[in-house]
Design an enzyme around this catalytic site. Structure first.
Site, PDB file in Angstrom:
ATOM      1  N   LYS A  35       0.857  -1.194   0.000  1.00 62.13           N
ATOM      2  CA  LYS A  35       0.000   0.000   0.000  1.00 62.13           C
ATOM      3  C   LYS A  35       0.897   1.251   0.000  1.00 62.13           C
ATOM      4  O   LYS A  35       2.121   1.135   0.134  1.00 62.13           O
ATOM      5  CB  LYS A  35      -0.904  -0.027   1.227  1.00 62.13           C
ATOM      6  CG  LYS A  35      -0.161   0.122   2.535  1.00 62.13           C
ATOM      7  CD  LYS A  35      -1.050  -0.170   3.738  1.00 62.13           C
ATOM      8  CE  LYS A  35      -0.259   0.059   5.012  1.00 62.13           C
ATOM      9  NZ  LYS A  35      -0.829  -0.605   6.173  1.00 62.13           N
ATOM     10  N   ARG A 134     -12.046  -0.121  14.174  1.00 63.24           N
ATOM     11  CA  ARG A 134     -11.955   0.600  12.915  1.00 63.24           C
ATOM     12  C   ARG A 134     -12.912  -0.076  11.933  1.00 63.24           C
ATOM     13  O   ARG A 134     -13.941   0.464  11.595  1.00 63.24           O
ATOM     14  CB  ARG A 134     -10.500   0.518  12.443  1.00 63.24           C
ATOM     15  CG  ARG A 134     -10.064   1.616  11.556  1.00 63.24           C
ATOM     16  CD  ARG A 134      -8.567   1.599  11.314  1.00 63.24           C
ATOM     17  NE  ARG A 134      -8.123   0.397  10.610  1.00 63.24           N
ATOM     18  CZ  ARG A 134      -6.890   0.220  10.155  1.00 63.24           C
ATOM     19  NH1 ARG A 134      -5.965   1.161  10.349  1.00 63.24           N
ATOM     20  NH2 ARG A 134      -6.539  -0.877   9.529  1.00 63.24           N
ATOM     21  N   TYR A 274      16.022  31.606   2.940  1.00 57.94           N
ATOM     22  CA  TYR A 274      14.933  32.420   3.489  1.00 57.94           C
ATOM     23  C   TYR A 274      15.180  32.770   4.950  1.00 57.94           C
ATOM     24  O   TYR A 274      15.706  31.956   5.721  1.00 57.94           O
ATOM     25  CB  TYR A 274      13.620  31.641   3.438  1.00 57.94           C
ATOM     26  CG  TYR A 274      13.041  31.491   2.042  1.00 57.94           C
ATOM     27  CD1 TYR A 274      12.692  32.601   1.286  1.00 57.94           C
ATOM     28  CD2 TYR A 274      12.823  30.226   1.512  1.00 57.94           C
ATOM     29  CE1 TYR A 274      12.144  32.456   0.023  1.00 57.94           C
ATOM     30  CE2 TYR A 274      12.271  30.073   0.247  1.00 57.94           C
ATOM     31  CZ  TYR A 274      11.929  31.198  -0.494  1.00 57.94           C
ATOM     32  OH  TYR A 274      11.399  31.046  -1.735  1.00 57.94           O
ATOM     33  N   MET A 322      10.569  24.758  -1.374  1.00 56.27           N
ATOM     34  CA  MET A 322       9.612  23.944  -2.108  1.00 56.27           C
ATOM     35  C   MET A 322      10.318  22.959  -3.048  1.00 56.27           C
ATOM     36  O   MET A 322       9.979  21.778  -3.096  1.00 56.27           O
ATOM     37  CB  MET A 322       8.642  24.836  -2.896  1.00 56.27           C
ATOM     38  CG  MET A 322       7.509  24.072  -3.523  1.00 56.27           C
ATOM     39  SD  MET A 322       6.362  25.113  -4.412  1.00 56.27           S
ATOM     40  CE  MET A 322       5.351  25.764  -3.099  1.00 56.27           C
TER      41      MET A 322
HETATM   42  C1  PLP Z   1      -0.066  -1.742   6.681  1.00 57.60           C
HETATM   43  C2  PLP Z   1      -0.649  -2.972   7.136  1.00 57.60           C
HETATM   44  C3  PLP Z   1       0.152  -4.087   7.416  1.00 57.60           C
HETATM   45  C4  PLP Z   1       1.666  -4.052   7.346  1.00 57.60           C
HETATM   46  O1  PLP Z   1       2.199  -3.322   8.415  1.00 57.60           O
HETATM   47  P1  PLP Z   1       3.769  -3.265   8.683  1.00 57.60           P
HETATM   48  O2  PLP Z   1       3.891  -2.689  10.036  1.00 57.60           O
HETATM   49  O3  PLP Z   1       4.343  -2.324   7.650  1.00 57.60           O
HETATM   50  O4  PLP Z   1       4.292  -4.628   8.557  1.00 57.60           O
HETATM   51  C5  PLP Z   1      -0.488  -5.260   7.777  1.00 57.60           C
HETATM   52  N1  PLP Z   1      -1.839  -5.340   7.867  1.00 57.60           N
HETATM   53  C6  PLP Z   1      -2.627  -4.279   7.602  1.00 57.60           C
HETATM   54  C7  PLP Z   1      -4.110  -4.437   7.724  1.00 57.60           C
HETATM   55  C8  PLP Z   1      -2.069  -3.069   7.239  1.00 57.60           C
HETATM   56  O5  PLP Z   1      -2.859  -2.027   6.994  1.00 57.60           O
END
Ligand code: PLP
Length: 382
Positions: A35, A134, A274, A322
């Protein structure tokens, strides 16, 4: 180089990390979590490389990311969507054979409807509520859930039963996690006593895999470890305490390079950049690097971080702009426009790890990495 910087992905580092993950996973299979644009590594190139290193199971947050994984892999790996799918695309997920989390009746009913339309089983992972609060089915909903699953067993392939912990990387969450582990066990019993047997049980991320090995069951979802980072310092220390060899076994996959755009001399007593954040206390030579917070180089690192030039660590001075940052190159006699600058990575004895960014900025490894913008080109190297 058309772009002002490039991100390199080291295949040998990934291979090294996967070997460790395999060991840590024990008998469980591992899924690589990609992700957040593969934690900023660039999902397309990254999954291609990971597949070449033997990975055959990927987890994404969204349908869109699942499509990227599919487009960039060859051997038809398992693709598991853990989060967002627009209701209108649930059917496409089934058509394409994506596995996906089902955490409420809204999605489950849609999955059943679409599976019937397509006459193809939906591959679902049932997420249950254990205390993260959640997403996930609550115990009270199980009876209705079981009925739906039974009535539609011809349209559903139950690939998994899963949950997610509320911060396994921190010992301060110990009691909360223990409670979640217990509750998950109860769900397993309920499923089994109703003769519903999911193919996989999965709950552990990187931290869970290391700190609570019993939570591995037969699948773990590994994110940060594969990229060469630890979920937290605590997790790293915990890992080391049980080993003779006290060396960090992980290698960072990502490095980030740019080059010098401009060099100029500044007189003692002048401010640089800056405002009044950096005052030249002697005659100085400074170089501008065409990377700033737009490129994901955090503003927090102004006057804090270093870059490597010609094997030497040099200081970033003043605020991060930037699209620019300025470094002190006074000590170099021979330095030129176009010389290589390592923002993250290793040159000789000098190394700048992304985790040093997160330490300095009090940010998470996760944040520092996933912020790296898509527009920076990624290149696979050995
Ligand atoms: C991001 C995520 C993981 C992986 O987490 P890490 O700490 O990067 O290993 C596993 N399960 C879910 C549901 C996640 O959202």
């Amino acid at each position: 180089m058309k772009s002002s910087s490039v991100i390199k992905l080291s295949k040998s580092s990934l291979k090294n990390n996967l070997k460790l993950i395999k060991k840590l996973s024990g008998k469980a299979k591992f899924s690589l979590v990609v992700k957040g644009n593969a934690y900023g590594h660039g999902i397309g190139k990254y999954v291609k490389m990971a597949e070449e290193c033997g990975a055959d199971h990927f987890s994404t947050f969204s349908y869109e990311e699942a499509l990227s994984v599919k487009r960039n892999t060859k051997n038809n790996p398992a693709i598991m969507i853990m989060g967002y799918i627009d209701n209108n695309y649930v059917g496409d997920c089934i058509k394409k054979g994506f596995e996906f989390f089902v955490f409420d009746f809204y999605r489950l009913n849609r999955a059943i409807l679409e599976a019937k339309k397509l006459n193809k089983k939906a591959k679902i992972h049932i997420e249950v509520e254990t205390g993260l609060n959640r997403t996930g089915f609550h115990e009270k909903e199980l009876e209705d859930l079981f009925k739906l699953l039974r009535d539609n067993s011809g349209y559903l392939e139950i690939k998994g039963l899963c949950t997610h912990y509320a911060g396994a990387e921190s010992i301060s969450n110990y009691y909360r996690i223990k409670k979640q582990i217990k509750r998950f066990k109860k769900y397993i019993s309920s499923f089994e006593s109703n003769e519903i047997y999911p193919e996989k049980y999965h709950t552990a991320s990187s931290a869970g895999t290391i700190i609570y090995p019993k939570t591995r069951y037969n699948l773990v979802r590994i994110g940060i470890l594969q990229y060469g980072g630890w979920p937290s310092i605590e997790t790293y220390v915990y890992y080391l305490t049980n080993r003779k060899n006290k060396k960090n076994p992980l290698k960072p996959v990502l490095s980030w390079e740019s080059s010098i755009m401009n060099i100029k001399n500044v007189r003692a007593g002048e401010y640089i950049g800056y405002g009044n954040h950096y005052l030249a206390q002697e005659d100085m030579k400074v170089a501008s690097i065409p990377v700033g917070y737009t490129e994901g180089y955090s503003r927090v690192l102004g006057n804090q971080s270093q870059v490597i030039i010609k094997g030497e660590a040099v200081n970033v001075i003043g605020v991060i702009n930037m699209n620019l940052l300025v470094v002190d190159v006074t000590s170099f006699d021979n330095i030129n426009i176009g010389d290589k600058v390592t923002l993250i990575g290793r040159e000789g004895d000098q190394a700048i790890n992304f985790s040093s960014f997160s330490d300095k900025g009090k940010e998470l490894n996760y944040e520092v990495l996933s912020r790296l913008p898509e527009k920076i080109p990624r290149k696979i190297v050995d």
